[in-house]
Design a protein around this motif. Structure first.
Motif, PDB file in Angstrom:
ATOM      1  N   PRO A 160      42.850  15.601  78.774  1.00  0.00           N
ATOM      2  CA  PRO A 160      42.097  16.477  79.682  1.00  0.00           C
ATOM      3  C   PRO A 160      41.341  17.595  78.982  1.00  0.00           C
ATOM      4  N   ASP A 161      41.843  18.110  77.868  1.00  0.00           N
ATOM      5  CA  ASP A 161      41.119  19.175  77.177  1.00  0.00           C
ATOM      6  C   ASP A 161      39.759  18.695  76.677  1.00  0.00           C
ATOM      7  N   ILE A 162      39.708  17.428  76.236  1.00  0.00           N
ATOM      8  CA  ILE A 162      38.423  16.853  75.827  1.00  0.00           C
ATOM      9  C   ILE A 162      37.532  16.631  77.044  1.00  0.00           C
ATOM     10  N   ALA A 163      38.094  16.063  78.098  1.00  0.00           N
ATOM     11  CA  ALA A 163      37.313  15.816  79.317  1.00  0.00           C
ATOM     12  C   ALA A 163      36.779  17.125  79.901  1.00  0.00           C
ATOM     13  N   ASP A 164      37.593  18.170  79.874  1.00  0.00           N
ATOM     14  CA  ASP A 164      37.163  19.469  80.407  1.00  0.00           C
ATOM     15  C   ASP A 164      36.045  20.083  79.570  1.00  0.00           C
ATOM     16  N   ALA A 165      36.082  19.838  78.249  1.00  0.00           N
ATOM     17  CA  ALA A 165      35.093  20.448  77.361  1.00  0.00           C
ATOM     18  C   ALA A 165      33.796  19.651  77.288  1.00  0.00           C
ATOM     19  N   TRP A 166      33.812  18.402  77.728  1.00  0.00           N
ATOM     20  CA  TRP A 166      32.667  17.505  77.533  1.00  0.00           C
ATOM     21  C   TRP A 166      31.361  18.066  78.077  1.00  0.00           C
ATOM     22  N   SER A 167      31.363  18.576  79.284  1.00  0.00           N
ATOM     23  CA  SER A 167      30.107  18.989  79.931  1.00  0.00           C
ATOM     24  C   SER A 167      29.420  20.127  79.196  1.00  0.00           C
ATOM     25  N   ARG A 168      30.158  20.870  78.383  1.00  0.00           N
ATOM     26  CA  ARG A 168      29.563  21.990  77.642  1.00  0.00           C
ATOM     27  C   ARG A 168      29.251  21.629  76.192  1.00  0.00           C
ATOM     28  N   SER A 169      29.404  20.362  75.851  1.00  0.00           N
ATOM     29  CA  SER A 169      29.129  19.928  74.479  1.00  0.00           C
ATOM     30  C   SER A 169      27.650  19.598  74.297  1.00  0.00           C
ATOM     31  N   ASP A 170      27.225  19.518  73.031  1.00  0.00           N
ATOM     32  CA  ASP A 170      25.849  19.123  72.724  1.00  0.00           C
ATOM     33  C   ASP A 170      25.609  17.645  73.027  1.00  0.00           C
ATOM     34  N   LEU A 171      26.683  16.870  73.130  1.00  0.00           N
ATOM     35  CA  LEU A 171      26.555  15.441  73.405  1.00  0.00           C
ATOM     36  C   LEU A 171      26.222  15.170  74.869  1.00  0.00           C
ATOM     37  N   ALA A 172      26.820  15.915  75.764  1.00  0.00           N
ATOM     38  CA  ALA A 172      26.764  15.603  77.195  1.00  0.00           C
ATOM     39  C   ALA A 172      25.361  15.390  77.750  1.00  0.00           C
ATOM     40  N   PRO A 173      24.360  16.216  77.403  1.00  0.00           N
ATOM     41  CA  PRO A 173      23.031  16.018  78.002  1.00  0.00           C
ATOM     42  C   PRO A 173      22.383  14.680  77.664  1.00  0.00           C
ATOM     43  N   HIS A 174      22.872  14.000  76.645  1.00  0.00           N
ATOM     44  CA  HIS A 174      22.277  12.735  76.222  1.00  0.00           C
ATOM     45  C   HIS A 174      22.844  11.536  76.984  1.00  0.00           C
ATOM     46  N   PHE A 175      23.834  11.756  77.841  1.00  0.00           N
ATOM     47  CA  PHE A 175      24.527  10.647  78.485  1.00  0.00           C
ATOM     48  C   PHE A 175      24.344  10.650  80.000  1.00  0.00           C
ATOM     49  N   ASP A 176      24.220   9.435  80.528  1.00  0.00           N
ATOM     50  CA  ASP A 176      24.124   9.256  81.975  1.00  0.00           C
ATOM     51  C   ASP A 176      25.486   9.255  82.641  1.00  0.00           C
ATOM     52  N   ALA A 177      26.523   8.924  81.886  1.00  0.00           N
ATOM     53  CA  ALA A 177      27.870   8.854  82.459  1.00  0.00           C
ATOM     54  C   ALA A 177      28.895   9.078  81.357  1.00  0.00           C
ATOM     55  N   ALA A 178      30.041   9.604  81.741  1.00  0.00           N
ATOM     56  CA  ALA A 178      31.162   9.790  80.818  1.00  0.00           C
ATOM     57  C   ALA A 178      32.435   9.383  81.539  1.00  0.00           C
ATOM     58  N   VAL A 179      33.174   8.470  80.940  1.00  0.00           N
ATOM     59  CA  VAL A 179      34.411   7.971  81.538  1.00  0.00           C
ATOM     60  C   VAL A 179      35.542   8.211  80.546  1.00  0.00           C
ATOM     61  N   PHE A 180      36.550   8.951  80.991  1.00  0.00           N
ATOM     62  CA  PHE A 180      37.679   9.296  80.136  1.00  0.00           C
ATOM     63  C   PHE A 180      38.964   8.716  80.712  1.00  0.00           C
ATOM     64  N   SER A 181      39.821   8.231  79.826  1.00  0.00           N
ATOM     65  CA  SER A 181      41.057   7.571  80.252  1.00  0.00           C
ATOM     66  C   SER A 181      41.915   8.465  81.140  1.00  0.00           C
ATOM     67  N   CYS A 182      41.952   9.756  80.835  1.00  0.00           N
ATOM     68  CA  CYS A 182      42.801  10.668  81.608  1.00  0.00           C
ATOM     69  C   CYS A 182      42.308  10.850  83.038  1.00  0.00           C
ATOM     70  N   ARG A 183      41.058  10.465  83.309  1.00  0.00           N
ATOM     71  CA  ARG A 183      40.509  10.569  84.658  1.00  0.00           C
ATOM     72  C   ARG A 183      40.625   9.253  85.427  1.00  0.00           C
ATOM     73  N   VAL A 184      40.752   8.146  84.693  1.00  0.00           N
ATOM     74  CA  VAL A 184      40.808   6.819  85.323  1.00  0.00           C
ATOM     75  C   VAL A 184      42.249   6.320  85.427  1.00  0.00           C
TER      76      VAL A 184
END
Length: 269
Positions: A160-184
């Motif tokens: 979850p710490d990675i999933a929570d931080a994803w939206s504020r990363s430099d990577l996030a704007p380049h992606f249409d979707a992000a799927v993390f195991s802790c959310r699925v």
């Protein structure tokens, strides 16, 4: 953050990124088609996170993080590292839903004072932000893929710490979707995880290329889901840690930076 209970190092190098042309790199078995039945050019690419987009953590980095946790919790580094290893599945399979829950879980496992949970949560968040820093060359490659009309998604066994931080990363704007195991509530190579990313992209699997370093048996899982798959040499070099890696009968490209060239020549395959 990815701290598997067991690890396998893969001795690969990214030095070939600029010297190994894509046309000379044999592709995975799923990409080799007869002249009569040619694979349609992918319109979407799904990428693994650790070891693919960002460097896989090394044993040294893992120990350094455990030492920081130990300082916050006032326990030994051995106790902190044991708690990290023992909680790996709970942190990745959906049992823990937020960074705060991860912190509370580690505090309890270490028999540390409950008052240390807030400071540990802040440390987890900071380490997650650090882990998501991406190379400029990789960001340019993602931008090139997007400009070419390719939809992008990240699919990761992540806490979850990675999933929570994803939206504020430099990577996030380049992606249409992000799927993390802790959310699925599922980890690679579970079909639910690959199904979730296909649903998020709204693309048929035959038009999707999966790219990863091979941890979590992800490449075979992607093929079982109907995608094409290609292995990328592990980002971070030979000391990167992996979990659940299996042999891959296909071939590899040197790095994510090679993907734009791979897709631009797809019609020749």
């Amino acid at each position: 953050m990815r701290y598997p209970p067991t690890s396998t190092a893969l001795s690969t190098s990214l030095s070939a990124v600029n010297t190994h042309p894509v046309s000379d790199v044999p592709l995975g078995a799923s990409l080799v088609q007869s002249s009569a039945v040619r694979a349609p050019k992918p319109t979407a690419v799904v990428l693994d996170l650790f070891g693919t987009l960002v460097a896989a953590p090394s044993a040294v980095e893992r120990s350094a993080a455990a030492a920081q946790f130990a300082d916050v919790l006032d326990v030994s580094s051995a106790v902190a590292e044991s708690a990290l290893s023992a909680s790996w599945r709970a942190r990745h399979d959906g049992q823990l839903r937020s960074t705060a829950e991860v912190a509370a879980h580690l505090v309890a496992r270490c028999n540390a004072p409950a008052s240390s949970a807030d400071e540990l949560e802040r440390l987890l968040a900071q380490l997650a932000r650090d882990r998501l820093q991406a190379d400029a060359t990789l960001l340019r490659a993602l931008e090139e893929l997007r400009h070419g009309g390719v939809r992008l998604a990240v699919l990761s066994d992540a806490s979850p710490d990675i999933a929570d931080a994803w939206s504020r990363s430099d990577l996030a704007p380049h992606f249409d979707a992000a799927v993390f195991s802790c959310r699925v509530d599922a980890m690679k190579p579970a079909p639910e995880l690959f199904g979730a990313v296909l649903d998020a992209l709204d693309v048929v699997p035959e038009r999707v290329l999966y790219c990863g370093d091979g941890g979590g048996d992800e490449l075979a899982g992607a093929e079982r889901a109907g995608m094409h798959a290609v292995r990328v040499e592990r980002r971070g070099g030979p000391h990167g840690l992996a979990f659940g890696e299996t042999a891959w009968p296909g071939r590899a490209i040197p790095a994510v930076e090679a993907l734009p060239s791979l897709l631009s020549t797809w019609r020749e395959r």
